[in-house]
Design an enzyme around this catalytic site. Structure first.
Site, PDB file in Angstrom:
ATOM      1  N   GLN A   1      37.611 102.221  58.692  1.00  0.00           N
ATOM      2  CA  GLN A   1      36.808 102.524  59.861  1.00  0.00           C
ATOM      3  C   GLN A   1      37.415 103.346  60.861  1.00  0.00           C
ATOM      4  OE1 GLN A   1      33.928 101.345  58.301  1.00  0.00           O
ATOM      5  NE2 GLN A   1      33.426 101.356  60.145  1.00  0.00           N
ATOM      6  N   ASP A   2      38.945 103.207  61.005  1.00  0.00           N
ATOM      7  CA  ASP A   2      39.478 104.103  62.082  1.00  0.00           C
ATOM      8  C   ASP A   2      39.678 105.568  61.216  1.00  0.00           C
ATOM      9  OD1 ASP A   2      40.203 102.169  63.655  1.00  0.00           O
ATOM     10  OD2 ASP A   2      42.240 101.610  63.041  1.00  0.00           O
ATOM     11  N   HIS A   3      39.753 105.700  60.099  1.00  0.00           N
ATOM     12  CA  HIS A   3      39.894 106.851  59.509  1.00  0.00           C
ATOM     13  C   HIS A   3      38.590 107.715  59.664  1.00  0.00           C
ATOM     14  CE1 HIS A   3      43.614 107.734  57.386  1.00  0.00           C
ATOM     15  NE2 HIS A   3      43.719 106.310  57.346  1.00  0.00           N
TER      16      HIS A   3
ATOM     17  N   HIS B   1      41.333  99.662  58.723  1.00  0.00           N
ATOM     18  CA  HIS B   1      41.920 100.755  58.410  1.00  0.00           C
ATOM     19  C   HIS B   1      40.746 102.077  58.246  1.00  0.00           C
ATOM     20  CE1 HIS B   1      45.454 103.408  58.062  1.00  0.00           C
ATOM     21  NE2 HIS B   1      45.167 103.739  56.986  1.00  0.00           N
TER      22      HIS B   1
END
Length: 107
Positions: A80-82, A78
């Site tokens: 890394q996604d942000h 999560h």
């Protein structure tokens, strides 16, 4: 590295990436009002937050380079996604600022 340590680093990445994204959104809004000085200041703030997010991420990369086991964590994914979303949005806003500057000059 413990799972709790990975999660804490992940939350640091999420926090800094979120602050960066917020600054980039506000920069786009400032540019849409032809406030280019304000937009640039907000972009700098966002960039500083991205640097801090990257520093947190680098802690994990260094640990893995030292052959430390990094426990799996959905929170890390999560985070890394942000970070990637904030980085992508940064480029979009830079393009918008250039467009608004072009409009301001040619209006």
């Amino acid at each position: 590295m413990t799972k709790e340590e990975v999660q804490m680093i992940s939350f640091q990445v999420i926090s800094h990436a979120g602050e960066a994204f917020d600054s980039f959104v506000k920069a786009g809004e400032a540019a849409s009002n032809f406030d280019f000085a304000g937009a640039e200041e907000l972009m700098k703030t966002g960039d500083q937050q991205l640097v801090q997010a990257h520093q947190s991420q680098t802690n994990l990369l260094n640990a893995e380079a030292r052959n430390e086991e990094i426990p799996f964590s959905i929170i890390l994914i999560h985070a890394q996604d942000h970070l990637m979303h904030a980085m992508s949005y940064e480029q979009n806003v830079r393009d918008l600022i250039r467009l608004y500057k072009h409009l301001a000059v040619n209006d």
